[in-house]
Scaffold this active site. Structure first.
Site, short mmCIF file in Angstrom:
data_model
loop_
_atom_site.label_atom_id
_atom_site.label_comp_id
_atom_site.label_asym_id
_atom_site.label_seq_id
_atom_site.Cartn_x
_atom_site.Cartn_y
_atom_site.Cartn_z
N HIS A 22 0.85 -1.20 0.00
CA HIS A 22 0.00 0.00 0.00
C HIS A 22 0.89 1.25 0.00
O HIS A 22 2.12 1.13 0.04
CB HIS A 22 -1.01 -0.04 1.14
CG HIS A 22 -0.44 -0.03 2.54
ND1 HIS A 22 0.34 0.99 3.03
CD2 HIS A 22 -0.54 -0.93 3.54
CE1 HIS A 22 0.67 0.74 4.28
NE2 HIS A 22 0.17 -0.44 4.61
N HIS A 25 3.92 1.53 2.36
CA HIS A 25 5.13 0.78 1.97
C HIS A 25 5.84 1.47 0.81
O HIS A 25 7.07 1.52 0.74
CB HIS A 25 4.77 -0.65 1.56
CG HIS A 25 3.93 -1.39 2.55
ND1 HIS A 25 2.71 -1.91 2.25
CD2 HIS A 25 4.15 -1.67 3.86
CE1 HIS A 25 2.20 -2.50 3.32
NE2 HIS A 25 3.06 -2.37 4.31
N CYS A 130 1.43 -9.42 20.06
CA CYS A 130 0.56 -8.82 19.05
C CYS A 130 1.01 -9.33 17.68
O CYS A 130 2.15 -9.07 17.25
CB CYS A 130 0.63 -7.30 19.08
SG CYS A 130 -0.23 -6.56 17.67
N CYS A 133 1.96 -6.51 15.13
CA CYS A 133 3.33 -5.98 15.28
C CYS A 133 4.35 -7.10 15.24
O CYS A 133 5.54 -6.82 15.15
CB CYS A 133 3.52 -5.27 16.62
SG CYS A 133 2.41 -3.94 16.99
N CYS A 147 -3.72 -3.30 21.37
CA CYS A 147 -2.50 -2.76 20.78
C CYS A 147 -2.87 -1.42 20.15
O CYS A 147 -3.79 -1.36 19.32
CB CYS A 147 -1.95 -3.72 19.72
SG CYS A 147 -0.77 -2.90 18.62
N HIS A 150 -2.73 -1.56 16.21
CA HIS A 150 -3.60 -2.47 15.47
C HIS A 150 -5.01 -2.56 16.01
O HIS A 150 -5.85 -3.23 15.41
CB HIS A 150 -2.94 -3.86 15.37
CG HIS A 150 -1.67 -3.81 14.59
ND1 HIS A 150 -0.43 -3.66 15.17
CD2 HIS A 150 -1.47 -3.83 13.25
CE1 HIS A 150 0.50 -3.61 14.22
NE2 HIS A 150 -0.10 -3.70 13.05
N LYS A 296 -3.40 5.43 11.05
CA LYS A 296 -2.34 4.82 10.24
C LYS A 296 -2.99 4.01 9.11
O LYS A 296 -4.00 3.35 9.33
CB LYS A 296 -1.53 3.90 11.15
CG LYS A 296 -0.37 3.26 10.46
CD LYS A 296 0.32 2.24 11.35
CE LYS A 296 1.25 1.38 10.51
NZ LYS A 296 1.71 0.19 11.17
N LYS A 299 -3.28 -2.65 6.66
CA LYS A 299 -4.13 -3.77 6.27
C LYS A 299 -5.06 -4.13 7.43
O LYS A 299 -6.25 -4.36 7.26
CB LYS A 299 -3.21 -4.95 5.92
CG LYS A 299 -3.75 -6.32 6.21
CD LYS A 299 -4.37 -6.94 5.01
CE LYS A 299 -4.70 -8.40 5.29
NZ LYS A 299 -5.73 -8.92 4.49
N1 MSP Z 1 8.42 -6.89 8.46
C1 MSP Z 1 8.58 -5.77 9.29
C2 MSP Z 1 9.87 -5.03 8.96
C3 MSP Z 1 11.12 -5.87 9.09
S1 MSP Z 1 12.53 -5.01 8.63
C4 MSP Z 1 13.78 -5.98 9.14
C5 MSP Z 1 7.41 -4.81 9.09
N2 MSP Z 1 6.77 -4.93 7.93
S2 MSP Z 1 5.49 -4.09 7.49
O1 MSP Z 1 5.01 -4.72 6.29
O2 MSP Z 1 4.57 -3.96 8.56
O3 MSP Z 1 6.07 -2.72 7.02
C6 MSP Z 1 6.33 -1.75 7.96
C7 MSP Z 1 6.94 -0.54 7.30
O4 MSP Z 1 6.12 -0.09 6.20
C8 MSP Z 1 6.96 0.65 8.24
O5 MSP Z 1 8.04 0.66 9.10
C9 MSP Z 1 7.04 1.76 7.25
O6 MSP Z 1 8.37 1.83 6.79
C10 MSP Z 1 6.10 1.30 6.16
N3 MSP Z 1 4.73 1.75 6.43
C11 MSP Z 1 3.65 0.95 6.69
N4 MSP Z 1 2.55 1.73 6.85
C12 MSP Z 1 2.90 3.01 6.69
C13 MSP Z 1 2.19 4.22 6.65
N5 MSP Z 1 0.90 4.27 6.84
N6 MSP Z 1 2.89 5.35 6.33
C14 MSP Z 1 4.24 5.33 6.06
N7 MSP Z 1 4.93 4.20 6.12
C15 MSP Z 1 4.32 3.05 6.51
O7 MSP Z 1 7.18 -4.00 9.96
#
Ligand code: MSP
Length: 499
Positions: A22, A25, A130, A133, A147, A150, A296, A299
């Site tokens: 999304h 990411h 959680c 997370c 949490c 979430h 935030k 998903k």
């Molecule tokens: N798998 C772990 C990361 C492991 S790194 C060794 C994880 N994955 S995640 O799919 O949840 O992605 C998290 C990351 O996606 C966040 O830290 C951020 O970089 C990005 N984002 C997810 N949602 C976001 C927003 N709504 N806004 C900006 N960035 C965001 O955590």
């Protein structure tokens, strides 16, 4: 490759595969892409890694919900993530999957070193977990029993696990953060991490006995490696660790992460590396979040926006521009379709697009060679912009660099209004002087845009009739007046109206 060549190693977080990408990411990934492109333009050897975090508990839940076994599910989802980044124009050099054998080998090597240091012991974990997370939670991490990220009640676990002696690294971590002001950026996040460490670090569980998916704990098949203890190691895996070649790019220059995962990257990860006797990354840069109505984007909350959908309406470069513009450094930015439409209209169509098209139209009216004057105000403006552009990119303050570019565009618009070239004869010396100056400003704007909006940068080069193969490397082509313009013809608008 020369041995004296500077290197730059930048990483994105590896994303969970329980859903497709999304805009949140895309945001982290685009920041990393801009920086990778910038360092390549500087002539450095760049390693830019992205990938997927597959060994999580949520993978099993998602596979079950999709009616697939986890192996097929991870393969399918990993393909979706890899192709999405290709479609978004991300220039990652590697795409890491944590189910790969190379990664398992890297994780085993790290665990071997940490165990040899005496930092692994057996214990019982009793507490919350959680799955959103993928983190162990204490009572005071929860808000009204949920949490806060979430909005779900965490599971209660009681497991026999292996523990990592995080508490042993408290003082070393604080000393490292103090000695290396660039280790955690921006400073607000550094302060947050320091306050967290000062409250006291506790050893944490690095294996799971009730999870049946993941990397088996070395020598104990009843446990799998806790997903974060495995995922963080991906940054080493992509360098070739534990082989010698790893030293070519390790330590990482920059881990780009969202503010939600700083504890893992600024506390767990450096402690793991200290324990294993591996140098620490130079910088962890934590950015803010895209929110929708203050929540935030995630998903779990069900309010995601597909970056490809946005790109199909506005174009890839506009998506990049929008994401980089909307979040001020260190803060959060609220997402709305109206805001993206407004930015597209004001900054891109009326701002950048209109400036380029005015100059190109004026230039197409003369067949005289356009040679920009060497000494002029425009050159001073542009050189000032390059200074601010580099400073912003070096400090990971990308909005500063974008400001510098848009200041040049405003300067150019003002210059057109002042010189009123439409009142001059197209073959007159004055007309040619004004248009050659403006043409060079447009060319320089294209170069300044290249790490941020690479397709637009290319289109600008084409509009100016500059043959790609004729242009030299970036450092030399950014010299004022160094490239010859070709035939300049009025082209299609860079940012056409969106229906
Ligand atoms: N798998 C772990 C990361 C492991 S790194 C060794 C994880 N994955 S995640 O799919 O949840 O992605 C998290 C990351 O996606 C966040 O830290 C951020 O970089 C990005 N984002 C997810 N949602 C976001 C927003 N709504 N806004 C900006 N960035 C965001 O955590």
């Amino acid at each position: 490759m020369s041995v004296f060549m500077e290197k730059f190693f930048v990483t994105t977080p590896i994303y969970y595969i329980n859903d497709k990408p999304h805009i949140g990411h895309a945001y982290s990934t685009i920041i990393a892409d801009v920086l990778a492109r910038y360092h390549r333009l500087k002539g450095e050897a760049v390693l830019f890694s992205a990938g997927v975090d597959e060994n999580a508990q949520k993978t099993i839940h998602a596979a079950e919900a999709a009616g697939k076994d986890p192996t097929n599910y991870t393969q399918d989802m990993s393909d979706i993530w890899e192709t999405t980044w290709q479609q978004v124009g991300i220039t990652n050099d590697v795409f890491i999957r944590t189910t790969s054998p190379q990664h398992k080998a890297a994780v085993y090597e790290l665990i071997k070193r940490v165990e040899a240091k005496g930092d692994i012991s057996k214990g019982t974990y009793e507490g919350y977990y959680c799955v959103g997370c993928e983190a162990f939670k204490k009572e005071d991490d929860l808000v009204e029993g949920l949490c806060p990220d979430h909005k779900k009640k965490p599971e209660w676990l009681k497991e026999e696990n292996y523990f990592f002696s995080l508490s042993a690294y408290q003082d070393q971590l604080l000393a490292h953060i103090e000695k290396n002001p660039d280790f955690i950026k921006p400073p607000s996040r550094r302060n947050e991490v320091v306050a967290f460490i000062k409250r006291g670090l506790q050893d944490f569980s690095v294996s799971r006995s009730t999870q049946k998916w993941g990397i088996p704990w070395p020598g104990d098949d009843a446990q799998v490696v806790y997903v974060w203890f495995d995922a963080l190691v991906n940054y080493l895996t992509v360098t070739g660790f534990p082989n010698e070649q790893s030293a070519r790019f390790w330590p990482a220059d920059l881990h780009i992460v969202g503010k939600d995962i700083i504890k893992f990257h600024c506390i767990y990860w450096p402690a793991m590396l200290l324990s294993a006797g591996i140098p620490l990354p130079k910088t962890v840069f934590a950015h803010g979040f895209f929110t929708i109505d203050g929540q935030k984007v995630s998903k779990t909350l069900g309010n995601t926006i597909d970056p490809l959908e946005l790109a199909s309406t506005y174009g890839l470069d506009s998506l990049r521009y929008f994401l980089l513009r909307e979040i001020p450094l260190g803060g959060d930015g609220d997402f709305s379709f109206e805001r993206i439409a407004r930015r597209y209209e004001s900054d891109l169509a009326k701002g950048l697009g209109n400036f380029v098209s005015r100059v190109v139209t004026l230039a197409s009216k003369t067949s005289e060679p356009l040679i920009p004057p060497l000494e002029c105000d425009a050159r001073i403006e542009v050189e000032k912009a390059w200074g601010q552009w580099s400073a912003g990119l070096e400090a990971y303050e990308l909005d500063r660099s974008l400001d510098a570019i848009w200041r040049v565009i405003s300067w150019g618009d003002k210059h057109i209004e002042e010189k009123k070239p439409w009142t001059l004869a197209p073959e007159s010396a004055e007309y040619i002087h004004v248009i050659a100056t403006l043409g060079e400003v447009v060319r320089q704007v294209g170069l300044l845009l290249s790490p941020f909006m690479p397709q637009t940068a290319e289109k600008i080069t084409e509009l100016l009739g500059i043959r790609k193969e004729a242009s030299g490397d970036f450092q030399s082509s950014r010299q004022w007046g160094v490239e010859k313009f070709g035939t300049i013809e009025k082209g299609k608008p860079l940012f056409p109206p969106v229906s």
